[in-house]
Design a protein around this motif. Structure first.
Motif, PDB file in Angstrom:
ATOM      1  N   PHE A 114       0.837  -1.210   0.000  1.00  0.00           N
ATOM      2  CA  PHE A 114       0.000   0.000   0.000  1.00  0.00           C
ATOM      3  C   PHE A 114       0.868   1.256   0.000  1.00  0.00           C
ATOM      4  O   PHE A 114       0.571   2.241  -0.686  1.00  0.00           O
ATOM      5  N   GLU A 115       1.938   1.214   0.770  1.00  0.00           N
ATOM      6  CA  GLU A 115       2.787   2.395   0.925  1.00  0.00           C
ATOM      7  C   GLU A 115       3.541   2.763  -0.347  1.00  0.00           C
ATOM      8  O   GLU A 115       3.992   3.897  -0.515  1.00  0.00           O
ATOM      9  N   LYS A 116       3.664   1.810  -1.270  1.00  0.00           N
ATOM     10  CA  LYS A 116       4.354   2.088  -2.535  1.00  0.00           C
ATOM     11  C   LYS A 116       3.478   2.881  -3.503  1.00  0.00           C
ATOM     12  O   LYS A 116       3.988   3.503  -4.440  1.00  0.00           O
ATOM     13  N   VAL A 117       2.166   2.829  -3.294  1.00  0.00           N
ATOM     14  CA  VAL A 117       1.229   3.512  -4.204  1.00  0.00           C
ATOM     15  C   VAL A 117       0.956   4.896  -3.621  1.00  0.00           C
ATOM     16  O   VAL A 117       0.151   5.060  -2.701  1.00  0.00           O
ATOM     17  N   THR A 118       1.621   5.910  -4.137  1.00  0.00           N
ATOM     18  CA  THR A 118       1.619   7.234  -3.495  1.00  0.00           C
ATOM     19  C   THR A 118       0.864   8.315  -4.269  1.00  0.00           C
ATOM     20  O   THR A 118       0.612   9.388  -3.732  1.00  0.00           O
ATOM     21  N   THR A 119       0.506   8.044  -5.526  1.00  0.00           N
ATOM     22  CA  THR A 119      -0.200   9.051  -6.323  1.00  0.00           C
ATOM     23  C   THR A 119      -1.357   8.404  -7.071  1.00  0.00           C
ATOM     24  O   THR A 119      -1.425   7.177  -7.219  1.00  0.00           O
ATOM     25  N   GLY A 120      -2.252   9.252  -7.592  1.00  0.00           N
ATOM     26  CA  GLY A 120      -3.371   8.750  -8.374  1.00  0.00           C
ATOM     27  C   GLY A 120      -2.925   7.978  -9.601  1.00  0.00           C
ATOM     28  O   GLY A 120      -3.516   6.946  -9.957  1.00  0.00           O
ATOM     29  N   ASP A 121      -1.880   8.462 -10.265  1.00  0.00           N
ATOM     30  CA  ASP A 121      -1.369   7.767 -11.445  1.00  0.00           C
ATOM     31  C   ASP A 121      -0.835   6.385 -11.092  1.00  0.00           C
ATOM     32  O   ASP A 121      -1.018   5.424 -11.853  1.00  0.00           O
TER      33      ASP A 121
END
Length: 430
Positions: free
Chosen positions: A238-245
């Motif tokens: 989860f922490e790796k996904v930091t932006t909408g893109d």
């Protein structure tokens, strides 16, 4: 709140039962005790959900199966709850390429039910005279206050106040009370699949699963034609996904068919609306203190949600306690220790199975060996229905005690391996 009935078993002074926690198990317990003629008071710190504009708390959809249905049936609520649930006859496996394959849960006609948590709690709260006893908030007018320091006389206190139980916290002060809690390294986030032209966007009578080995997403149908999707994944992912893109990039890689269903903008918005939520498994023993206090539901045995048995096990707690009350003539000094003796090994067994089933759901359902083994189980169950029973069937469609389910499962696993070994040997010799 007070629960009262007109079918009291005696004209003498009623025993008072104080149920702490107005959630699902607490309210079902109140129904059971009221039916027996006890005076029941339920203590809940939150407002009455029937009047609340926003219902706070966990929103993972609930799965109702045989154990929970039997508990509801005893207080005359099974049919009402079933009418507001959606039958799910199989797991629908979504492969990475978008193909879908059903895996039936049991025999033809067997199903589990997708149930809305808030609606179920409202139904359990209905039909009896109630008064919430809620702690006073700062600044409230005096006529709204409820003084928690006021002494309440009760013959029995029933702790149904959840995984972080205040009642259980008092047990920790006692000698020889065993307690453990384990957070798994995975969290969850929820999304919604809206209807398409007023209809379900996917087949509604299935529990949809996107298994991706180390994580997974599931979707359960709702009465309003939406699906609630839940992504279960290690916190570090989860922490790796930091932006909408990056959200869209992640879904394109692992759940491409879900993007048009949820909507790209909704995905980007909802992924960051709340942080990923934690999941905890709680075990303790004994469940009682003397003849005055007993723990049930998550207060006694919180578990991860991957077998769909958390609510069902909690409801079965109520039913088992009620059965023991019948056997021991409502003598709390005998009932409470017997309840601990009977229930602790069962609840701890299903907590372990819930951990195991996460691995099955996110990984094993992709395996040809898993499907072969399941077919072998189903075939053996047909020819030996009382001897060979699939694990999921025992857990979900019977009231076989959970710890006996585990023992029988291990025995069956050995039998299956022996059969496969014999057949493999025979084929090699041909």
């Amino acid at each position: 709140m007070d629960y009262s009935t007109n079918d009291s078993k005696s004209t003498s002074k009623k025993k008072v039962v104080a149920v702490v926690g107005g959630g699902l198990v607490g309210n079902l317990n109140a129904c059971y005790f009221a039916k027996r003629g006890f005076q029941v008071e339920v203590f809940e710190s939150r407002e009455d959900i029937r009047q609340a504009k926003i219902v706070k708390g966990r929103s993972i959809n609930l799965v109702l199966s045989h154990r929970g249905r039997q508990a509801l049936k005893h207080v005359g609520m099974e049919d009402t709850i079933i009418s507001k649930g959606i039958p799910m006859h199989s797991r629908m496996i979504h492969a990475l390429n978008g193909t879908q394959s059903p895996i039936p849960y049991g025999k033809k006609g067997q199903y589990i039910l997708s149930i809305d948590r808030a609606n179920l709690n409202k139904e359990l709260l209905s039909g009896r005279r109630m008064k919430f006893l809620i702690p006073m908030s700062p600044g409230e007018h005096a006529h709204h206050e409820y003084h928690l320091s006021e002494e309440i006389q009760a013959d029995l206190i029933v702790g149904c106040d959840g995984a972080f139980s205040a009642i259980r916290k008092q047990f920790l002060r006692q000698s020889r009370f065993n307690y453990s809690q384990t957070y798994i390294p995975h969290g969850y986030l929820e999304f919604t699949i809206p209807p398409i032209n007023g209809e379900f966007a996917m087949k509604p009578n299935n529990l949809h699963i996107w298994p991706r080995n180390t994580f997974m997403m599931i979707a359960l149908p709702n009465l309003d034609k939406t699906f609630t999707c839940t992504l279960f994944m290690p916190f570090e992912e989860f922490e790796k996904v930091t932006t909408g893109d990056k959200v869209i990039e992640f879904f394109q890689k692992y759940f491409p068919d879900a993007i048009p269903l949820i909507g790209a903008e909704a995905l980007k918005r909802d992924f960051f609306r709340l942080p990923a939520q934690a999941m905890v498994s709680v075990k303790c023993s004994p469940y009682h203190f003397g003849d005055k206090c007993v723990l049930m539901g998550d207060a006694a045995h919180a578990m991860v949600p991957f077998y769909g048995q958390g609510m069902n096990a909690g409801f079965e707690d109520c039913l088992v306690f009620n059965e023991i009350m019948d056997q021991l003539n409502e003598d709390f000094s005998a009932v409470l220790p017997e309840y601990t003796r009977v229930r602790v090994p069962d609840d701890q067994a299903i907590a372990d199975l819930a951990m195991y089933n996460y691995v099955e759901m996110r990984e094993h359902v992709n395996s040809k060996w898993f499907l072969f083994r399941k077919n072998v189980d189903n075939f053996l169950h047909i020819i030996m229905p009382r001897t060979i029973i699939p694990l999921y069937t025992m857990v979900t469609f019977t009231r076989t005690r959970y710890h006996k389910v585990v023992k029988h499962w291990h025995w069956q696993d050995k039998v299956r391996k022996d059969i496969v070994h014999v057949h493999s040997t025979l084929f090699k010799g041909l």
